[in-house]
Design a protein around this motif. Structure first.
Motif, mmCIF file in Angstrom:
data_model
loop_
_atom_site.group_PDB
_atom_site.id
_atom_site.type_symbol
_atom_site.label_atom_id
_atom_site.label_comp_id
_atom_site.label_asym_id
_atom_site.label_seq_id
_atom_site.Cartn_x
_atom_site.Cartn_y
_atom_site.Cartn_z
ATOM 1 N N GLN A 181 0.770 2.079 -5.874
ATOM 2 C CA GLN A 181 -0.413 1.693 -5.119
ATOM 3 C C GLN A 181 -1.060 2.884 -4.413
ATOM 4 O O GLN A 181 -2.262 2.889 -4.195
ATOM 5 N N ILE A 182 -0.284 3.883 -4.062
ATOM 6 C CA ILE A 182 -0.868 5.106 -3.491
ATOM 7 C C ILE A 182 -1.759 5.762 -4.534
ATOM 8 O O ILE A 182 -2.885 6.167 -4.250
ATOM 9 N N GLU B 263 4.508 3.832 -4.488
ATOM 10 C CA GLU B 263 3.944 4.978 -5.213
ATOM 11 C C GLU B 263 2.808 4.560 -6.143
ATOM 12 O O GLU B 263 1.747 5.206 -6.172
ATOM 13 N N GLU C 179 -4.837 3.495 -5.044
ATOM 14 C CA GLU C 179 -5.756 3.558 -3.901
ATOM 15 C C GLU C 179 -6.541 4.866 -3.913
ATOM 16 O O GLU C 179 -7.741 4.885 -3.644
ATOM 17 N N LEU D 12 0.812 -1.210 0.000
ATOM 18 C CA LEU D 12 0.000 0.000 0.000
ATOM 19 C C LEU D 12 0.848 1.264 0.000
ATOM 20 O O LEU D 12 0.402 2.317 -0.430
ATOM 21 N N PHE D 13 2.098 1.169 0.425
ATOM 22 C CA PHE D 13 2.957 2.338 0.545
ATOM 23 C C PHE D 13 3.906 2.509 -0.642
ATOM 24 O O PHE D 13 4.800 3.338 -0.602
#
Length: 108
Positions: free
Chosen positions: A93-94, A91, A97, A88-89
């Motif tokens: 996936q940010i 780039e 999301e 999740l952290f």
């Protein structure tokens, strides 16, 4: 593609404007245990030296409802979230999301 197609990723209830605690429906054919196993696969994939970005992106899309439920209901710390959802952290996936939540492109 038909609007009523149950397999469509667009068959997720859209949040109302300013709905902060929005919880999407689980994908058809998935339950919490199957999504938890995919979460564990993401964790294992992230331990590799060269993780598969396509596999991670696919599983992150599938597990969105589980992740959203955890974040809204449990309100874990950033450290706990990083341990449970290490991808999740990244780039990519940010950006993904942000798009999943707001339906807007973050880079624009």
């Amino acid at each position: 593609m038909k609007r009523g197609n149950q397999d469509s990723p667009r068959n997720v209830k859209k949040p109302k404007r300013f709905e902060i605690n929005f919880l999407p429906n689980m994908p058809s054919g998935e339950n919490e245990s199957s999504m938890e196993s995919k979460r564990l696969e993401i964790v294992e994939e992230m331990k590799k030296r060269h993780p598969s970005s396509t596999l991670i992106a696919q599983y992150m899309d599938i597990t969105f409802s589980l992740r959203r439920k955890e974040l809204v209901e449990n309100e874990p710390s950033v450290k706990e979230t990083l341990q449970r959802w290490p991808a999740l952290f990244r780039e990519s996936q940010i950006i993904a999301e942000f798009n999943r939540i707001t339906s807007k492109n973050l880079k624009q």
